[in-house]
Structure formats: structure tokens, C-alpha cells
Scaffold this motif. Structure first.
Motif, PDB file in Angstrom:
ATOM      1  N   VAL A  99       0.822  -1.207   0.000  1.00 10.57           N
ATOM      2  CA  VAL A  99       0.000   0.000   0.000  1.00 10.57           C
ATOM      3  C   VAL A  99       0.860   1.263   0.000  1.00 10.57           C
ATOM      4  O   VAL A  99       0.454   2.306  -0.523  1.00 10.57           O
ATOM      5  CB  VAL A  99      -0.961  -0.029   1.216  1.00 10.57           C
ATOM      6  N   ILE A 100       2.064   1.179   0.533  1.00 11.70           N
ATOM      7  CA  ILE A 100       2.965   2.337   0.576  1.00 11.70           C
ATOM      8  C   ILE A 100       3.346   2.695  -0.865  1.00 11.70           C
ATOM      9  O   ILE A 100       3.798   1.825  -1.616  1.00 11.70           O
ATOM     10  CB  ILE A 100       4.222   2.017   1.409  1.00 11.70           C
ATOM     11  N   PRO A 101       3.159   3.955  -1.275  1.00 14.37           N
ATOM     12  CA  PRO A 101       3.254   4.317  -2.692  1.00 14.37           C
ATOM     13  C   PRO A 101       4.476   3.804  -3.465  1.00 14.37           C
ATOM     14  O   PRO A 101       4.334   3.001  -4.350  1.00 14.37           O
ATOM     15  CB  PRO A 101       3.213   5.842  -2.673  1.00 14.37           C
ATOM     16  N   PHE A 102       5.670   4.208  -3.205  1.00 12.22           N
ATOM     17  CA  PHE A 102       6.804   3.764  -4.019  1.00 12.22           C
ATOM     18  C   PHE A 102       7.510   2.557  -3.402  1.00 12.22           C
ATOM     19  O   PHE A 102       7.867   1.612  -4.099  1.00 12.22           O
ATOM     20  CB  PHE A 102       7.801   4.914  -4.220  1.00 12.22           C
ATOM     21  N   ALA A 103       7.694   2.590  -2.108  1.00 14.76           N
ATOM     22  CA  ALA A 103       8.399   1.501  -1.425  1.00 14.76           C
ATOM     23  C   ALA A 103       7.644   0.177  -1.564  1.00 14.76           C
ATOM     24  O   ALA A 103       8.255  -0.888  -1.669  1.00 14.76           O
ATOM     25  CB  ALA A 103       8.599   1.843   0.048  1.00 14.76           C
ATOM     26  N   GLY A 104       6.315   0.245  -1.577  1.00 19.03           N
ATOM     27  CA  GLY A 104       5.514  -0.966  -1.725  1.00 19.03           C
ATOM     28  C   GLY A 104       5.695  -1.616  -3.080  1.00 19.03           C
ATOM     29  O   GLY A 104       5.702  -2.840  -3.203  1.00 19.03           O
ATOM     30  N   ASP A 105       5.850  -0.799  -4.114  1.00 16.09           N
ATOM     31  CA  ASP A 105       6.072  -1.348  -5.455  1.00 16.09           C
ATOM     32  C   ASP A 105       7.432  -2.010  -5.569  1.00 16.09           C
ATOM     33  O   ASP A 105       7.566  -3.071  -6.180  1.00 16.09           O
ATOM     34  CB  ASP A 105       5.939  -0.230  -6.494  1.00 16.09           C
ATOM     35  N   VAL A 106       8.439  -1.410  -4.946  1.00 20.59           N
ATOM     36  CA  VAL A 106       9.771  -2.019  -4.929  1.00 20.59           C
ATOM     37  C   VAL A 106       9.735  -3.314  -4.112  1.00 20.59           C
ATOM     38  O   VAL A 106      10.331  -4.331  -4.489  1.00 20.59           O
ATOM     39  CB  VAL A 106      10.818  -1.032  -4.364  1.00 20.59           C
ATOM     40  N   PHE A 107       9.002  -3.289  -2.996  1.00 18.32           N
ATOM     41  CA  PHE A 107       8.875  -4.478  -2.152  1.00 18.32           C
ATOM     42  C   PHE A 107       8.214  -5.621  -2.917  1.00 18.32           C
ATOM     43  O   PHE A 107       8.609  -6.775  -2.777  1.00 18.32           O
ATOM     44  CB  PHE A 107       8.073  -4.123  -0.897  1.00 18.32           C
ATOM     45  N   ASP A 108       7.203  -5.313  -3.739  1.00 16.43           N
ATOM     46  CA  ASP A 108       6.509  -6.341  -4.516  1.00 16.43           C
ATOM     47  C   ASP A 108       7.436  -7.044  -5.502  1.00 16.43           C
ATOM     48  O   ASP A 108       7.226  -8.209  -5.830  1.00 16.43           O
ATOM     49  CB  ASP A 108       5.332  -5.733  -5.284  1.00 16.43           C
ATOM     50  N   VAL A 109       8.439  -6.340  -5.978  1.00 12.65           N
ATOM     51  CA  VAL A 109       9.378  -6.942  -6.918  1.00 12.65           C
ATOM     52  C   VAL A 109      10.236  -7.996  -6.222  1.00 12.65           C
ATOM     53  O   VAL A 109      10.548  -9.036  -6.803  1.00 12.65           O
ATOM     54  CB  VAL A 109      10.270  -5.855  -7.566  1.00 12.65           C
ATOM     55  N   PHE A 110      10.583  -7.758  -4.963  1.00 15.86           N
ATOM     56  CA  PHE A 110      11.496  -8.661  -4.260  1.00 15.86           C
ATOM     57  C   PHE A 110      10.801  -9.691  -3.367  1.00 15.86           C
ATOM     58  O   PHE A 110      11.279 -10.812  -3.234  1.00 15.86           O
ATOM     59  CB  PHE A 110      12.503  -7.849  -3.437  1.00 15.86           C
ATOM     60  N   PHE A 111       9.688  -9.335  -2.729  1.00 15.92           N
ATOM     61  CA  PHE A 111       8.972 -10.258  -1.847  1.00 15.92           C
ATOM     62  C   PHE A 111       7.854 -10.899  -2.647  1.00 15.92           C
ATOM     63  O   PHE A 111       6.833 -10.288  -2.911  1.00 15.92           O
ATOM     64  CB  PHE A 111       8.408  -9.514  -0.638  1.00 15.92           C
ATOM     65  N   LYS A 112       8.044 -12.113  -3.064  1.00 13.78           N
ATOM     66  CA  LYS A 112       7.084 -12.811  -3.908  1.00 13.78           C
ATOM     67  C   LYS A 112       6.231 -13.735  -3.044  1.00 13.78           C
ATOM     68  O   LYS A 112       6.538 -14.905  -2.863  1.00 13.78           O
ATOM     69  CB  LYS A 112       7.821 -13.560  -5.003  1.00 13.78           C
ATOM     70  N   ALA A 113       5.157 -13.170  -2.509  1.00 18.17           N
ATOM     71  CA  ALA A 113       4.308 -13.896  -1.564  1.00 18.17           C
ATOM     72  C   ALA A 113       3.646 -15.111  -2.202  1.00 18.17           C
ATOM     73  O   ALA A 113       3.514 -16.160  -1.565  1.00 18.17           O
ATOM     74  CB  ALA A 113       3.234 -12.967  -0.992  1.00 18.17           C
ATOM     75  N   ASN A 114       3.236 -15.003  -3.442  1.00 23.11           N
ATOM     76  CA  ASN A 114       2.543 -16.112  -4.092  1.00 23.11           C
ATOM     77  C   ASN A 114       3.478 -17.288  -4.344  1.00 23.11           C
ATOM     78  O   ASN A 114       3.083 -18.442  -4.174  1.00 23.11           O
ATOM     79  CB  ASN A 114       1.912 -15.625  -5.397  1.00 23.11           C
ATOM     80  N   GLU A 115       4.697 -17.000  -4.740  1.00 21.83           N
ATOM     81  CA  GLU A 115       5.650 -18.093  -4.929  1.00 21.83           C
ATOM     82  C   GLU A 115       6.060 -18.704  -3.585  1.00 21.83           C
ATOM     83  O   GLU A 115       6.316 -19.901  -3.503  1.00 21.83           O
ATOM     84  CB  GLU A 115       6.866 -17.610  -5.708  1.00 21.83           C
TER      85      GLU A 115
END
Length: 145
Positions: A99-115
Motif C-alpha cells: 500500500v505504501i506508494p513507491f516503497a511498496g512497489d519495490v517491495f513487490d518486486v522482491f517479496f514474492k508472496a505467491n511463490e
């Protein structure tokens, strides 16, 4: 009419999709959400989770809804509650930080919850993640044919 409809649903439930079908579905969703696209130059894979996260609010909610399908399918496969809780924790962390605007998008690239959740399912079921360890047959060099 109602009895005919319930008979159809009972038949479908009895026949039901196989365990391999369920694993194939959640593998497809996990790969689509976490590693569908390759970023040129960086050699880093991202999925729809990171792309949807760029849309404020709605994108993260949609990502969480798609990720919860994997959890629902894992529950149908009979995973114990504590493993389901780990999976919910992975999705909750991904959604909360996403939900955090920029940091959340960067986090999504590295933390792959579904995998990560897919790995939990594979470990519980004892299924190989990348195919068989041994291949039956004869190996022949390309030049010897």
C-alpha cells in the motif's frame, strides 16, 4: 428442478478435479502474479502483483484477492491450519507494505508472496517443484545421431 441441480453438483463434487489440476492452477496463478514478465536490462522477473500495485488502493486489493485464491485452493487440498496461517501472513505482509506508494512497489518486486505460498503447498504435498530428478530413457549426444 432443484433436485436435478443438486444432483449435478453432487456428481461434479464426487468426480472433482484432481490434485494435479489444483497444483497446476495455483502454479499458474503464482507465476502470473510474481514472475510473468522479465525486466530488460535488470534480468529481474516481476508479475501482475507489482504491476497492479502501481494503481493506488484498487491494485493492491485486487492483488490480495487473486493471492487469496491460492490460499483457498491450498485449504481444499487439505493443508493444516498453521500452514494456511503462514500463507495468510505472507499475503497480509505483501498487501500491507504494498500500500505504501513507491516503497511498496519495490517491495513487490522482491517479496514474492505467491511463490512463497506455492512453495509451502509443494513442501506439504511432497511434489517436485521443477520436474523429475531422474529422467527415464537413454541419453544421446546431439552429434551422435
Amino acid at each position: 428442478m432443484n433436485t436435478a441441480r443438486s444432483a449435478v453438483f453432487d456428481t461434479i463434487k464426487a468426480a472433482g478435479p484432481s490434485r494435479q489440476d489444483a497444483i497446476a492452477r495455483i502454479t499458474l496463478v503464482a507465476k502470473l502474479m510474481d514472475s510473468a514478465f522479465l525486466i530488460p536490462g535488470l534480468n529481474r522477473r516481476v508479475g501482475l502483483d507489482a504491476v497492479l500495485g502501481l494503481v493506488p488502493g484498487v491494485g493492491d486489493a485486487l492483488s490480495a484477492a487473486l493471492a487469496s485464491y491460492i490460499i483457498w485452493e491450498a485449504r481444499q487440498l487439505g493443508l493444516p491450519r498453521w500452514k494456511i496461517a503462514r500463507m495468510v501472513g505472507n499475503v497480509a505482509m505483501d498487501t500491507a507494505i504494498g500500500v505504501i506508494p513507491f516503497a511498496g512497489d519495490v517491495f513487490d518486486v522482491f517479496f514474492k508472496a505467491n511463490e512463497r505460498n506455492l512453495r509451502i503447498v509443494h513442501e506439504h504435498l511432497g511434489t517436485p517443484k521443477r520436474g523429475p530428478l531422474e529422467i527415464d530413457g537413454t541419453a544421446v549426444r546431439v552429434g551422435e545421431r
